[in-house]
Write a protein that holds these residues in place. Structure first.
Motif, PDB file in Angstrom:
ATOM      1  N   LEU B  48       0.836  -1.205   0.000  1.00  0.00           N
ATOM      2  CA  LEU B  48       0.000   0.000   0.000  1.00  0.00           C
ATOM      3  C   LEU B  48       0.876   1.264   0.000  1.00  0.00           C
ATOM      4  O   LEU B  48       0.597   2.232  -0.699  1.00  0.00           O
ATOM      5  N   ARG B  49       1.947   1.212   0.775  1.00  0.00           N
ATOM      6  CA  ARG B  49       2.881   2.355   0.785  1.00  0.00           C
ATOM      7  C   ARG B  49       3.473   2.581  -0.610  1.00  0.00           C
ATOM      8  O   ARG B  49       3.627   3.722  -1.048  1.00  0.00           O
ATOM      9  N   SER B  50       3.777   1.466  -1.302  1.00  0.00           N
ATOM     10  CA  SER B  50       4.403   1.590  -2.623  1.00  0.00           C
ATOM     11  C   SER B  50       3.448   2.237  -3.627  1.00  0.00           C
ATOM     12  O   SER B  50       3.869   2.802  -4.630  1.00  0.00           O
ATOM     13  N   LEU B  51       2.127   2.143  -3.295  1.00  0.00           N
ATOM     14  CA  LEU B  51       1.128   2.784  -4.157  1.00  0.00           C
ATOM     15  C   LEU B  51       0.883   4.239  -3.750  1.00  0.00           C
ATOM     16  O   LEU B  51      -0.003   4.901  -4.291  1.00  0.00           O
ATOM     17  N   GLY B  52       1.649   4.690  -2.747  1.00  0.00           N
ATOM     18  CA  GLY B  52       1.513   6.081  -2.315  1.00  0.00           C
ATOM     19  C   GLY B  52       0.414   6.300  -1.293  1.00  0.00           C
ATOM     20  O   GLY B  52       0.017   7.440  -1.034  1.00  0.00           O
ATOM     21  N   LYS B  53      -0.106   5.219  -0.718  1.00  0.00           N
ATOM     22  CA  LYS B  53      -1.175   5.361   0.280  1.00  0.00           C
ATOM     23  C   LYS B  53      -0.588   5.791   1.622  1.00  0.00           C
ATOM     24  O   LYS B  53       0.494   5.331   2.001  1.00  0.00           O
ATOM     25  N   LYS B  54      -1.351   6.628   2.323  1.00  0.00           N
ATOM     26  CA  LYS B  54      -0.969   6.984   3.692  1.00  0.00           C
ATOM     27  C   LYS B  54      -1.570   5.951   4.639  1.00  0.00           C
ATOM     28  O   LYS B  54      -2.704   5.502   4.443  1.00  0.00           O
ATOM     29  N   LEU B  55      -0.818   5.568   5.667  1.00  0.00           N
ATOM     30  CA  LEU B  55      -1.301   4.582   6.642  1.00  0.00           C
ATOM     31  C   LEU B  55      -1.389   5.207   8.026  1.00  0.00           C
ATOM     32  O   LEU B  55      -0.535   6.006   8.404  1.00  0.00           O
ATOM     33  N   LEU B  56      -2.437   4.827   8.763  1.00  0.00           N
ATOM     34  CA  LEU B  56      -2.548   5.224  10.175  1.00  0.00           C
ATOM     35  C   LEU B  56      -2.850   3.968  10.984  1.00  0.00           C
ATOM     36  O   LEU B  56      -3.658   3.139  10.561  1.00  0.00           O
ATOM     37  N   PHE B  57      -2.235   3.854  12.152  1.00  0.00           N
ATOM     38  CA  PHE B  57      -2.501   2.725  13.048  1.00  0.00           C
ATOM     39  C   PHE B  57      -3.298   3.266  14.236  1.00  0.00           C
ATOM     40  O   PHE B  57      -2.806   4.103  14.990  1.00  0.00           O
ATOM     41  N   VAL B  58      -4.542   2.800  14.327  1.00  0.00           N
ATOM     42  CA  VAL B  58      -5.495   3.378  15.277  1.00  0.00           C
ATOM     43  C   VAL B  58      -5.885   2.301  16.285  1.00  0.00           C
ATOM     44  O   VAL B  58      -6.568   1.333  15.940  1.00  0.00           O
ATOM     45  N   THR B  59      -5.446   2.458  17.538  1.00  0.00           N
ATOM     46  CA  THR B  59      -5.681   1.413  18.532  1.00  0.00           C
ATOM     47  C   THR B  59      -6.247   1.992  19.827  1.00  0.00           C
ATOM     48  O   THR B  59      -5.900   3.108  20.214  1.00  0.00           O
ATOM     49  N   ASN B  60      -7.113   1.231  20.458  1.00  0.00           N
ATOM     50  CA  ASN B  60      -7.664   1.658  21.747  1.00  0.00           C
ATOM     51  C   ASN B  60      -6.687   1.440  22.896  1.00  0.00           C
ATOM     52  O   ASN B  60      -6.943   1.906  24.007  1.00  0.00           O
ATOM     53  N   ASN B  61      -5.607   0.738  22.650  1.00  0.00           N
ATOM     54  CA  ASN B  61      -4.622   0.492  23.700  1.00  0.00           C
ATOM     55  C   ASN B  61      -4.151   1.817  24.307  1.00  0.00           C
ATOM     56  O   ASN B  61      -3.691   2.702  23.595  1.00  0.00           O
ATOM     57  N   SER B  62      -4.323   1.946  25.623  1.00  0.00           N
ATOM     58  CA  SER B  62      -3.905   3.185  26.290  1.00  0.00           C
ATOM     59  C   SER B  62      -2.707   2.983  27.193  1.00  0.00           C
ATOM     60  O   SER B  62      -2.232   3.912  27.835  1.00  0.00           O
ATOM     61  N   THR B  63      -2.213   1.750  27.260  1.00  0.00           N
ATOM     62  CA  THR B  63      -1.094   1.493  28.175  1.00  0.00           C
ATOM     63  C   THR B  63       0.205   2.031  27.608  1.00  0.00           C
ATOM     64  O   THR B  63       1.126   2.335  28.344  1.00  0.00           O
ATOM     65  N   LYS B  64       0.261   2.121  26.289  1.00  0.00           N
ATOM     66  CA  LYS B  64       1.518   2.495  25.644  1.00  0.00           C
ATOM     67  C   LYS B  64       1.431   3.889  25.030  1.00  0.00           C
ATOM     68  O   LYS B  64       0.387   4.297  24.526  1.00  0.00           O
ATOM     69  N   SER B  65       2.559   4.580  25.028  1.00  0.00           N
ATOM     70  CA  SER B  65       2.667   5.830  24.280  1.00  0.00           C
ATOM     71  C   SER B  65       2.866   5.479  22.807  1.00  0.00           C
ATOM     72  O   SER B  65       3.108   4.320  22.464  1.00  0.00           O
ATOM     73  N   ARG B  66       2.802   6.497  21.959  1.00  0.00           N
ATOM     74  CA  ARG B  66       3.039   6.241  20.531  1.00  0.00           C
ATOM     75  C   ARG B  66       4.435   5.680  20.289  1.00  0.00           C
ATOM     76  O   ARG B  66       4.629   4.778  19.477  1.00  0.00           O
ATOM     77  N   THR B  67       5.407   6.231  21.015  1.00  0.00           N
ATOM     78  CA  THR B  67       6.780   5.756  20.852  1.00  0.00           C
ATOM     79  C   THR B  67       6.894   4.274  21.222  1.00  0.00           C
ATOM     80  O   THR B  67       7.548   3.489  20.517  1.00  0.00           O
ATOM     81  N   ALA B  68       6.233   3.906  22.316  1.00  0.00           N
ATOM     82  CA  ALA B  68       6.282   2.509  22.742  1.00  0.00           C
ATOM     83  C   ALA B  68       5.533   1.616  21.748  1.00  0.00           C
ATOM     84  O   ALA B  68       5.941   0.483  21.481  1.00  0.00           O
ATOM     85  N   TYR B  69       4.438   2.152  21.190  1.00  0.00           N
ATOM     86  CA  TYR B  69       3.664   1.366  20.235  1.00  0.00           C
ATOM     87  C   TYR B  69       4.410   1.224  18.907  1.00  0.00           C
ATOM     88  O   TYR B  69       4.305   0.195  18.231  1.00  0.00           O
ATOM     89  N   GLN B  70       5.162   2.253  18.566  1.00  0.00           N
ATOM     90  CA  GLN B  70       5.999   2.181  17.351  1.00  0.00           C
ATOM     91  C   GLN B  70       6.967   1.004  17.458  1.00  0.00           C
ATOM     92  O   GLN B  70       7.181   0.276  16.490  1.00  0.00           O
TER      93      GLN B  70
END
Lengths: 294, 294
Positions: B48-70
């Motif tokens: 999907l990235r190779s087709l130029g699509k933007k991706l978002l990862f959307v999770t209800n998990n609140s235990t982790k920060s974005r950095t930790a989830y990355q």
């Protein structure tokens, strides 16, 4: 029918009292308010005793055993026997042993305080509980269903934890496990403020399982069943006395008691009692309990 | 209209993907299952990235920060930037700072874990919390309303305590205090079992106050508002991909996204998706995410 305020006429008061052999009393808001005994409350109880009336003290408080609650009453100058006290930890224990008749090889997982433990022990019920403390990595492996757990009983617990809730949930996923709560009070008055009550402690389990617990506190009739499990009395000759329409008075009405008496020294106000269209209406009301003395 | 299962025909798959510029992904049940990456999931995202699509990862998990989830994503072999991650601790922080625009002299009382703290700090929000520990006798005196607390934010907290709940309740009695939850999930999957989720942690407060929190997790549109607060995109050119009808797919539909794609590698089943009279219906579905590769 609109509730009637009892006048101070001696013959009217006597006629009301004469209708009953037994009076069920809520305590906080009726006999005392916070830490202060209400005027002539002890005298009123002594007067009813002198007339040969039986008294019961019926409270949703689950933190204390009957013995501990007896001491509270005695410290307020109200003599009473342990047999006259029905706190919700006791009604829960009685319900488990005498109404549910929990099998000997089944046990209770309890979330609660010392009063609950004492009452379960006194009824000879096997139980276990967790101490305070965080959930541990190994708990995620070891927690799971347990066929030997027949009941989860939840009351107010001021050391409630994720660990206790997580463990209870594993047991409650078994539809055969009975879910009981000492009461559903959302708050618990302490030091003139409101703190989380037993109903709030069980709320996560209700949210997780989608099934609410059976309450053993007012206004639930399971508490009336528990009282009847140990004490036979003629409901038509019984009167519930309380300060809260939604718990005490409702408890008496739904229990088919012969009478309900509201007093204005607690939560519910005269305005609420007289409100048009009210669904829970006491038979009679008084400003204070001692007004029954005339 | 009944949802359509995408066939493996290259032109049909291409036509579907072409409709969108951005794909929002739920993670657990879509990209991985428990601790195992699903077949060719990383490859599908790369395609999907190779087709130029933007991706978002959307999770209800609140235990982790974005950095930790990355790091979680990277450990699964999925390269991504922090900006592509929306976990509910982040959406909560963004909502407070950019949608509510909490005044500088107000602070947040938080019940949550380290991920929540990190995200509040990153947004420059003043907050405080309690450590684990029992309620102390002096708390009954000192706990009370506090005008400086503008928000109570509640997420999953595996050191939840009576003390934390009691304190939060005192703040929430002020109707001006905003009540937020990272999400309303009743359970939290751990080690292949279910444990109490963020919605269960906030349940006592809802029960006590009679007011439910505003959720910053799927399917709440407050999460969509938070995403839009930091990232402008054309909703009609966006597709939500998820395994749960009641959270992911509902989130996409109520958000007015151009498309919703359900996959069968998680919670919801094909039977549920095709059920007559279902209220939440995805536009299309696939057995597995990688089927989009043909």
């Amino acid at each position: 029918m609109s509730p009637r305020k009892l006048t101070g006429k001696p013959e009217e008061l006597a006629a009301f009292v004469d209708k009953f052999d037994i009076f069920l009393f809520d305590c906080d808001g009726v006999l005392w308010q916070g830490g202060t005994l209400l005027p002539r409350a002890a005298e009123t109880l002594a007067h009813l005793r002198s007339l040969g009336k039986k008294l019961l003290f019926v409270t949703n408080n689950s933190t204390k055993s009957r013995t501990a609650y007896q001491k509270v009453l005695q410290d307020f100058g109200i003599p009473c026997s342990v047999d006259e006290i029905f706190c919700s930890s006791y009604s829960s224990a009685v319900y488990i042993s005498r109404v549910l008749q929990l099998q000997r090889d089944k046990k209770v997982y309890m979330i609660g305080e010392s009063g609950m433990k004492e009452e379960l022990e006194a009824e000879g019920i096997s139980y276990f509980s967790d101490g305070s403390g965080d959930i541990m990595p190994e708990d995620y492996d070891t927690f799971g269903p347990d066929e030997s757990v027949g009941v989860v009983l939840c009351g107010i617990d001021r050391t409630i934890s994720y660990r206790k809730l997580a463990r209870a949930y594993q047991y409650l996923r078994n539809p055969g496990t009975v879910f009981l709560a000492t009461n559903m009070d959302s708050t618990y008055p302490t030091n003139g403020k409101l703190f989380p009550g037993a109903g709030s402690v069980s709320a996560p389990l209700t949210y997780m399982t989608g099934r609410p617990p059976l309450s053993l506190g007012k206004p639930s009739q399971a508490m009336m069943d528990a009282i009847e499990g140990v004490l036979k009395f003629d409901r038509k000759r019984a009167c519930m006395v309380g300060d809260r329409l939604d718990t005490d008075i409702r408890f008496g009405i739904e229990g088919g008691l012969g009478g309900t008496l509201a007093v204005l020294t607690g939560v519910s106000t005269e305005e609420e009692i007289l409100k048009e269209g009210a669904t829970v209406v006491p038979d009679v009301y008084l400003d204070r309990l001692c007004d029954i003395l005339g």
